[in-house]
Design an enzyme around this catalytic site. Structure first.
Site, mmCIF file in Angstrom:
data_model
loop_
_atom_site.group_PDB
_atom_site.id
_atom_site.type_symbol
_atom_site.label_atom_id
_atom_site.label_comp_id
_atom_site.label_asym_id
_atom_site.label_seq_id
_atom_site.Cartn_x
_atom_site.Cartn_y
_atom_site.Cartn_z
ATOM 1 N N ARG A 83 0.916 -1.201 -0.060
ATOM 2 C CA ARG A 83 0.064 -0.017 0.087
ATOM 3 C C ARG A 83 0.767 1.057 0.146
ATOM 4 N NH1 ARG A 83 2.346 2.060 3.510
ATOM 5 N NH2 ARG A 83 1.076 3.715 3.640
ATOM 6 N N GLY A 84 0.374 2.534 -0.145
ATOM 7 C CA GLY A 84 1.019 3.535 -0.241
ATOM 8 C C GLY A 84 1.045 3.927 -1.774
ATOM 9 N N ALA A 85 0.869 5.314 -2.189
ATOM 10 C CA ALA A 85 0.547 5.534 -3.592
ATOM 11 C C ALA A 85 1.613 4.998 -4.609
ATOM 12 C CB ALA A 85 0.020 6.938 -3.934
ATOM 13 N N ARG A 144 -7.396 -0.543 -6.762
ATOM 14 C CA ARG A 144 -7.741 0.527 -5.771
ATOM 15 C C ARG A 144 -7.807 1.808 -6.485
ATOM 16 N NH1 ARG A 144 -4.142 1.122 -0.405
ATOM 17 N NH2 ARG A 144 -6.051 2.134 0.305
ATOM 18 N N GLN A 169 -1.734 2.442 10.051
ATOM 19 C CA GLN A 169 -0.315 2.518 9.318
ATOM 20 C C GLN A 169 0.645 3.308 10.083
ATOM 21 O OE1 GLN A 169 -3.322 3.120 8.037
ATOM 22 N NE2 GLN A 169 -3.608 2.736 5.722
ATOM 23 N N ASP A 220 -1.933 10.892 -2.067
ATOM 24 C CA ASP A 220 -2.437 9.701 -3.036
ATOM 25 C C ASP A 220 -2.827 10.461 -4.232
ATOM 26 O OD1 ASP A 220 -2.589 8.548 -0.239
ATOM 27 O OD2 ASP A 220 -2.793 6.912 -1.590
ATOM 28 N N ASN A 275 -5.167 12.454 0.681
ATOM 29 C CA ASN A 275 -4.395 11.695 1.383
ATOM 30 C C ASN A 275 -5.079 10.771 2.442
ATOM 31 O OD1 ASN A 275 -1.490 10.672 1.725
ATOM 32 N ND2 ASN A 275 -1.644 11.877 3.905
ATOM 33 N N LYS A 276 -4.574 9.872 3.255
ATOM 34 C CA LYS A 276 -5.035 9.244 4.305
ATOM 35 C C LYS A 276 -6.245 9.836 5.156
ATOM 36 C CE LYS A 276 -4.739 5.632 4.648
ATOM 37 N NZ LYS A 276 -5.902 4.694 3.628
HETATM 38 O O1 MRU Z 1 -4.488 3.328 2.291
HETATM 39 P P1 MRU Z 1 -2.941 3.533 2.219
HETATM 40 O O2 MRU Z 1 -2.118 2.903 3.219
HETATM 41 O O3 MRU Z 1 -2.524 2.828 0.865
HETATM 42 O O4 MRU Z 1 -2.637 5.141 2.240
HETATM 43 C C1 MRU Z 1 -1.279 5.614 1.985
HETATM 44 C C2 MRU Z 1 -1.250 7.057 2.200
HETATM 45 O O5 MRU Z 1 -2.385 7.800 2.273
HETATM 46 C C3 MRU Z 1 -0.132 7.607 2.083
HETATM 47 O O6 MRU Z 1 -0.129 8.829 3.044
HETATM 48 C C4 MRU Z 1 0.155 8.099 1.032
HETATM 49 O O7 MRU Z 1 -0.123 7.119 -0.292
HETATM 50 C C5 MRU Z 1 1.566 8.715 0.485
HETATM 51 S S1 MRU Z 1 2.679 7.475 0.531
HETATM 52 C C6 MRU Z 1 4.013 7.890 -0.063
#
Ligand code: MRU
Length: 349
Positions: free
Chosen positions: A48-50, A91, A200, A241, A251-252
């Site tokens: 996970r993470g963009a 996603r 996270q 994201d 973002n999250k």
């Molecule tokens: O749901 P996730 O864990 O994929 O969400 C990730 C985030 O929101 C991160 O903050 C974002 O992707 C930046 S990661 C470099």
């Protein structure tokens, strides 16, 4: 400066992903030998993470095309549509996924149907992976320099979610800035929001920072206002994201609340993301598709029921921070201060 964590590893014929659902207690890799397995790993949050999602999808395309070539030599290109769709549907919010798939598709369009595409596609996926690491290092430096310019004594920062080696090709976006700032002794402490509901912050960010010997404490997301009021936090630093043309940032979930709190307390708000996270085709954050995940992520943890059995729960996993709450967007192409459409266009076209 980096923890040396390798969350995404290409091994001949398969993609190994560090299973982020099991951290911090177990460090196990899941091996994907088909693009469907990669798509499923993205959906299930193994990875996970963009930026990490984008990199994984690129390797997923290598697996899809390799298998299509073995089964349909001479017409493999006509036989990858389902795989591309499956990866694209894994996603919805992180634009890096679609950016990486588009980049792979552009290469596919140039390749002949009669030739084995695996080596060329693997080169491209590896480039996407390595370029992301290089971008992270550059953004880390730029962001830490900006922080240092605005403060002559060491300070604390708050971060949200996980933006480190686990969330990217390696090194990290907001955590890249933190790694640089810590090495330069401008950042003295990191407050890591636990980041409900998937945690996270507590499971991943705390794990990464502890491994690097960076001073970190966890806090409940709801403690952020109280911490900001104490006075030693000078910056909120987060990833993204998707960033739209006007500088709005998805973002999250919880990032928007932090931005509102930061403005009230006179704390600066920095977003760190590679240009692959910028979506200039959308004029505002209102147009970003926001993923909603199952309510059971809220009502239970690891199978333990936390709420009345039949209570409803809403679980939007991203929110949008409006551009006017953001002091700086740091990309590998440069920094946009107080983002507007004009400034975003000037830097990122
Ligand atoms: O749901 P996730 O864990 O994929 O969400 C990730 C985030 O929101 C991160 O903050 C974002 O992707 C930046 S990661 C470099």
């Amino acid at each position: 400066m980096s923890s040396g964590i390798e969350a995404i590893k290409w091994e001949t014929g398969h993609l190994d992903l560090l299973d982020q659902r099991l951290l911090p207690t177990q460090e196990l890799y899941i091996s994907c030998s088909t693009s469907s397995e990669v798509a499923d790993a993205i959906t299930q949050m193994v990875v996970r993470g963009a930026p990490a999602i984008g990199v994984s999808a690129a390797y997923g395309m290598v697996l899809a095309c390799h298998s299509a070539f073995l089964q349909h030599e001479g017409s493999w290109k006509a036989n990858i549509v389902d795989a591309i769709n499956e990866l694209a549907n894994s996603r919805p919010t992180a634009v890096n996924l679609f950016w990486a798939l588009d980049r792979m598709k552009r290469l596919i369009n140039r390749l002949p149907d009669v030739q084995n595409p695996t080596a060329s596609l693997l080169d491209e996926a590896t480039n996407i992976h390595n370029e992301d690491i290089e971008s992270n290092k550059l953004m880390g430096k730029l962001g830490a320099e900006l922080m240092a310019e605005l403060s002559d004594t060491p300070f604390s920062v708050i971060t949200h979610c996980n933006t480190g080696s686990l969330a990217t090709g390696g090194f990290g976006t907001a955590l890249g800035v933190i790694r640089h700032g810590w090495a330069q002794e401008t950042i003295k402490h990191v407050y890591a929001d636990e980041t409900r509901p998937w945690l996270q912050g507590s499971r991943l960010t705390a794990w990464e920072l502890e491994r690097d010997g960076i001073s970190v404490t966890l806090n409940a997301d709801s403690a952020a206002a109280h911490i900001m009021k104490q006075g030693d936090v000078k910056w909120v630093v987060v990833g993204a994201d998707r960033i739209t043309a006007n500088g709005d940032v998805a973002n999250k979930i919880g990032t928007y609340s932090l931005a509102v709190l930061a403005r009230y307390h006179g704390i600066k708000f920095m977003v760190v993301a590679p240009s692959s996270t910028v979506d200039m085709s959308l004029v505002s954050g209102d147009l970003i598709p926001i993923e909603e995940r199952t309510g059971t992520e809220l009502t239970s943890i690891q199978g333990i029921q936390l709420s009345p059995k039949n209570v409803g729960a809403i679980n939007p996993v991203f929110d949008v921070t409006p551009a006017d709450l953001i002091d700086a967007i740091v990309t590998e192409q440069g920094i946009v201060l107080k983002p507007t459409l004009e400034k975003m266009k000037a830097l990122l076209g």
